[in-house]
Design a protein around this motif. Structure first.
Motif, short mmCIF file in Angstrom:
data_model
loop_
_atom_site.label_atom_id
_atom_site.label_comp_id
_atom_site.label_asym_id
_atom_site.label_seq_id
_atom_site.Cartn_x
_atom_site.Cartn_y
_atom_site.Cartn_z
N HIS A 125 0.88 -1.23 -0.16
CA HIS A 125 -0.05 -0.14 -0.03
C HIS A 125 0.96 1.39 -0.09
O HIS A 125 0.71 2.39 -0.77
N VAL A 126 1.83 1.27 0.91
CA VAL A 126 2.81 2.37 0.73
C VAL A 126 3.55 2.77 -0.43
O VAL A 126 3.72 3.84 -1.08
N THR A 127 3.86 1.43 -1.23
CA THR A 127 4.79 1.59 -2.35
C THR A 127 3.89 2.13 -3.55
O THR A 127 4.31 2.98 -4.27
N LEU A 128 2.58 1.41 -3.44
CA LEU A 128 1.73 1.97 -4.44
C LEU A 128 1.43 3.48 -4.43
O LEU A 128 0.85 4.09 -5.22
N GLY A 129 1.28 4.01 -3.37
CA GLY A 129 0.95 5.61 -3.03
C GLY A 129 1.85 6.49 -3.66
O GLY A 129 1.60 7.78 -3.61
N GLN A 130 3.14 6.20 -3.83
CA GLN A 130 4.15 7.25 -4.30
C GLN A 130 4.45 7.22 -5.87
O GLN A 130 4.98 6.63 -6.65
N TYR A 131 3.38 7.88 -6.49
CA TYR A 131 3.39 8.12 -8.13
C TYR A 131 4.54 9.27 -8.66
O TYR A 131 4.81 10.08 -7.99
N ASP A 132 5.09 8.91 -9.89
CA ASP A 132 5.87 9.66 -10.65
C ASP A 132 5.17 10.16 -11.80
O ASP A 132 5.16 9.47 -12.94
N TYR A 133 4.56 11.46 -11.74
CA TYR A 133 4.10 12.05 -12.91
C TYR A 133 4.92 12.57 -14.14
O TYR A 133 6.24 13.06 -13.79
N ALA A 134 4.54 12.62 -15.46
CA ALA A 134 5.07 13.00 -16.33
C ALA A 134 5.31 14.47 -16.48
O ALA A 134 4.26 15.35 -16.22
N PRO A 135 6.39 15.16 -16.89
CA PRO A 135 6.47 16.46 -17.21
C PRO A 135 5.33 17.08 -18.30
O PRO A 135 4.79 16.12 -18.90
N SER A 145 5.42 21.60 -39.48
CA SER A 145 4.89 20.68 -38.39
C SER A 145 6.38 20.09 -37.78
O SER A 145 7.23 19.70 -38.42
N VAL A 146 6.48 20.14 -36.32
CA VAL A 146 7.60 19.91 -35.58
C VAL A 146 7.07 18.93 -34.39
O VAL A 146 5.96 19.23 -33.88
N LEU A 147 8.02 18.11 -33.86
CA LEU A 147 7.55 17.20 -32.86
C LEU A 147 8.51 17.76 -31.65
O LEU A 147 9.50 17.99 -31.63
N VAL A 148 7.68 18.23 -30.53
CA VAL A 148 8.15 18.76 -29.52
C VAL A 148 8.22 18.02 -28.18
O VAL A 148 7.23 17.55 -27.94
N SER A 149 9.18 17.86 -27.68
CA SER A 149 9.39 16.81 -26.36
C SER A 149 9.70 17.74 -25.23
O SER A 149 10.58 18.45 -25.37
N ILE A 150 9.33 16.89 -24.12
CA ILE A 150 9.88 17.52 -23.05
C ILE A 150 10.10 16.20 -21.92
O ILE A 150 9.35 15.17 -21.91
N THR A 151 11.16 16.03 -21.32
CA THR A 151 11.32 14.72 -20.37
C THR A 151 11.97 15.26 -19.14
O THR A 151 12.58 16.31 -18.98
N ASP A 177 8.02 19.81 -14.41
CA ASP A 177 7.71 18.42 -13.88
C ASP A 177 6.88 18.47 -12.54
O ASP A 177 7.37 19.22 -11.82
N PRO A 178 5.85 17.83 -12.23
CA PRO A 178 5.11 17.92 -11.15
C PRO A 178 5.81 17.66 -9.99
O PRO A 178 5.57 18.03 -8.82
N GLU A 179 6.91 16.68 -9.93
CA GLU A 179 7.64 16.35 -8.84
C GLU A 179 8.87 17.60 -8.76
O GLU A 179 9.54 17.10 -7.95
N ASN A 198 10.37 10.10 -17.78
CA ASN A 198 9.03 10.21 -18.53
C ASN A 198 9.49 11.12 -19.72
O ASN A 198 10.05 12.29 -19.52
N LYS A 199 8.71 11.16 -20.76
CA LYS A 199 9.00 11.76 -21.88
C LYS A 199 7.66 12.09 -22.37
O LYS A 199 6.99 11.09 -23.05
N VAL A 200 7.37 13.49 -22.68
CA VAL A 200 6.16 13.83 -23.51
C VAL A 200 6.33 14.53 -24.89
O VAL A 200 7.17 15.19 -24.68
N VAL A 201 6.04 13.68 -25.70
CA VAL A 201 6.11 14.26 -27.37
C VAL A 201 4.88 14.60 -27.63
O VAL A 201 3.91 14.14 -27.87
N GLU A 202 4.66 15.96 -28.46
CA GLU A 202 3.84 16.68 -28.89
C GLU A 202 3.92 17.13 -30.26
O GLU A 202 4.95 17.78 -30.54
#
Length: 571
Positions: free
Chosen positions: A17-27, A107-113, A63-65, A117-121
């Motif tokens: 329960h303790v391990t599952l409660g520590q989430y890593d959010y994407a930027p 048109s260009v792919l913009v990414s943040i990591t 990044d949320p963290e 975690n890596k977010v591509v738009e």
């Protein structure tokens, strides 16, 4: 034992329960609008004249963290990579020149990591317009064919130019670069080209017009400055001929010749006329109006004039033929015409040289006897000379001239056609002097002028001179000194005088006489010129010491001269 197992299970569930409660959010990127320069560049607009190397945008996210983020840009394979990003700062720089007219959206792919975690738009960047394009003419080249009778004010063509820019920079207006005498005008908005009101076209004067048209855009910003761009094109206007001009002969005046070797059917001359309407000319019909006398014919199509008889049957040496050239219209109707004259001369071959004739036929020597010193301008009538060249036309044209003592005589005429009486005239009478020579000799020449053979003839001109009494006796001195002693006997010689007369015969014989104060004491021999004292003379210096008198030398016609004798006496 069961109790321990139950306790271990509860601890596992608690740890899970303790391990599952520590989430890593994407930027993620911050939101941005079209005018924003912070965010993920989506819908960002950039002007096509932006210089390469300019920082145009800042990619911005978090990044949320709170972990540090890094950025990157990726372009589709094969597409131009217009931007470069600093992975840490997110600063985006332009790396390639932009051209909206070729590509208005990127048109260009913009990414943040955040490293895990890596977010591509996929985003769209819009390229906005700058006034960097000139108007471009369509459907070049501009070549127009219009009839020369096109009415003034008529529209004859529409010019079109396209400017790829947008807004005012893409609007196009037209005008002509022409002189004040231009025959055309153009509508600035539609590009319609017209014949200027009040102007007419003339194929014969100007068959082709070259008009420069300018297409100008409405102007716009380029690299921070207002810029107006334009293009030019040449309109070639070919004026199409209309039937409004009569024919005309080319190469006039016309001259033809008939030679003694010509035969019926021989070509004499070919006339040529062309329709004044050169663009769409009509055929030409040739005919002889008058002047032919039945001797000539003409080919109605080619204009070739031919002989219809033998030259020896011709009675004239010159014919003037009136030739008519008419346009041939529909149904072989003869329309407008022009008239010219063809001058035809009858000439022969140059097979006769000039010849001199006397009263009894051909002669190569002419002789006359005359007195010396004829007056200037006098005709020497003793010569009966005729010169003739039995050829015809240019073959019988020759010059006459005398070769001999310069400017003494001249010959008339100097130019002869066929035949002439030769007249010899005194020009300088001083050259005709018996005392200089009793005979004058000249060569009379006749030389053809315009023939390749240059045939010639010569005749000797001999003038035998008769003397006249044209000279007076002339003493060898203007005065003579005579000395005689006072005691000299009578008849003593005093002095001898001499006078010469170059005339011949009695005119050249000199007789001497003396006269004057004191001359009675002296005498002179009439032919020798010896002066001596009278036989009875007795000279006395104390009584008279000097005697001056004159001596006269006279020819048989009384022409004379004087000399002075100075005769002082001496002891």
């Amino acid at each position: 034992m069961k109790k321990e197992k139950k306790t271990h299970a509860l601890l596992f569930l608690l740890l899970l329960h303790v391990t599952l409660g520590q989430y890593d959010y994407a930027p993620y990127f911050y939101d941005n609008g079209p005018s924003s320069t912070n965010g993920n560049m989506d819908l960002f607009s950039i002007s096509e004249d932006t210089p390469v190397g300019t920082q145009i945008y800042i990619l911005n996210g978090t990044d949320p963290e709170g972990d540090p983020v890094r950025y990157s840009l990726t372009f589709e394979k094969g597409s131009m990579e217009y931007f470069r990003v600093d992975p840490k700062t997110g600063n985006v720089t332009l790396t390639q020149e932009l051209d909206r007219e070729k590509q208005d959206e990127i048109s260009v792919l913009v990414s943040i990591t955040d490293g895990r975690n890596k977010v591509v738009e996929t985003v769209r960047v819009f390229v906005t317009d700058a006034n960097d394009e000139s108007p471009e003419f369509q459907n070049l080249p501009f070549i127009i064919d219009i009839p020369e009778d096109t009415a003034p004010g008529s529209s004859i063509y529409r010019v079109q130019a396209v400017d790829k820019d947008m807004g005012s920079g893409g609007s196009v207006t037209y005008y002509l670069q022409t002189s004040p005498f231009a025959k055309f005008t153009i509508d600035g908005h539609s590009g319609i080209l017209r014949v200027k009101p009040g102007e007419t076209l003339d194929y014969e004067t100007t068959p082709t017009h070259f008009v420069t048209v300018v297409a100008k855009d409405g102007g716009g910003k380029y690299k921070g400055k207002h810029q107006v761009m334009s293009s030019t094109a040449t309109i070639t206007i070919n004026v199409v001929d209309a039937q409004d001009m009569p024919p005309s002969f080319v190469g006039t005046p016309y001259f033809g010749y008939i030679y003694e070797v010509s035969v019926p059917g021989s070509e004499i001359f070919t006339v040529f006329a062309k329709d004044g309407d050169q663009g769409i000319p009509n055929p030409i019909h040739y005919s002889i109006m008058n002047g032919s006398d039945g001797v000539f014919d003409i080919n109605s199509t080619s204009g070739c004039i031919t002989l219809t008889t033998y030259p020896y049957l011709l009675t004239n040496e010159l014919y003037e033929i009136k030739v008519k050239a008419s346009e041939v219209g529909p149904n072989d109707q003869l329309l407008d015409y022009d008239v010219t004259t063809v001058t035809v001369r009858v000439v022969d071959l140059n097979n006769h040289p000039p010849t001199f004739y006397g009263e009894n036929g051909p002669q190569s020597k002419f002789e006359v006897t005359m007195y010396e010193h004829p007056p200037a301008g006098e005709i020497l009538r003793g010569f009966k000379i005729t010169v003739n060249d039995s050829d015809q036309g240019a073959n019988a044209k020759f010059k006459l001239r005398l070769v001999g003592p310069s400017r003494v005589l001249r010959v008339v005429p100097q130019t002869v056609l066929n035949e002439a009486q030769v007249t010899i005239i005194v020009e300088d009478a001083s050259g005709i002097d018996y005392e200089k020579g009793p005979t004058l000799s000249f060569k009379l020449l006749a030389v053809e002028i315009d023939t390749p053979e240059r045939f010639s003839a010569t005749a000797d001109i001999v003038i035998n001179l008769l003397d006249t009494n044209d000279n007076i006796p002339k003493f060898t001195s203007e005065y003579y000194i005579a000395r005689v002693a006072e005691n000299s006997p009578g008849g003593s010689s005093v002095v001898s005088v001499t006078a010469n007369d170059p005339d011949s015969g009695p005119w050249g014989e000199v007789k001497y006489t003396i006269y004057g104060s004191g001359s009675d004491l002296f005498a002179i021999h009439p032919t020798s010129g010896l002066i001596f004292t009278q036989p009875w003379t007795s000279l006395d210096a104390e009584v008279r010491s000097k005697y001056n008198f004159y001596v006269k030398a006279e020819d048989s016609e009384g022409k004379y001269s004087l000399a002075e004798v100075l005769s002082p006496s001496s002891t």
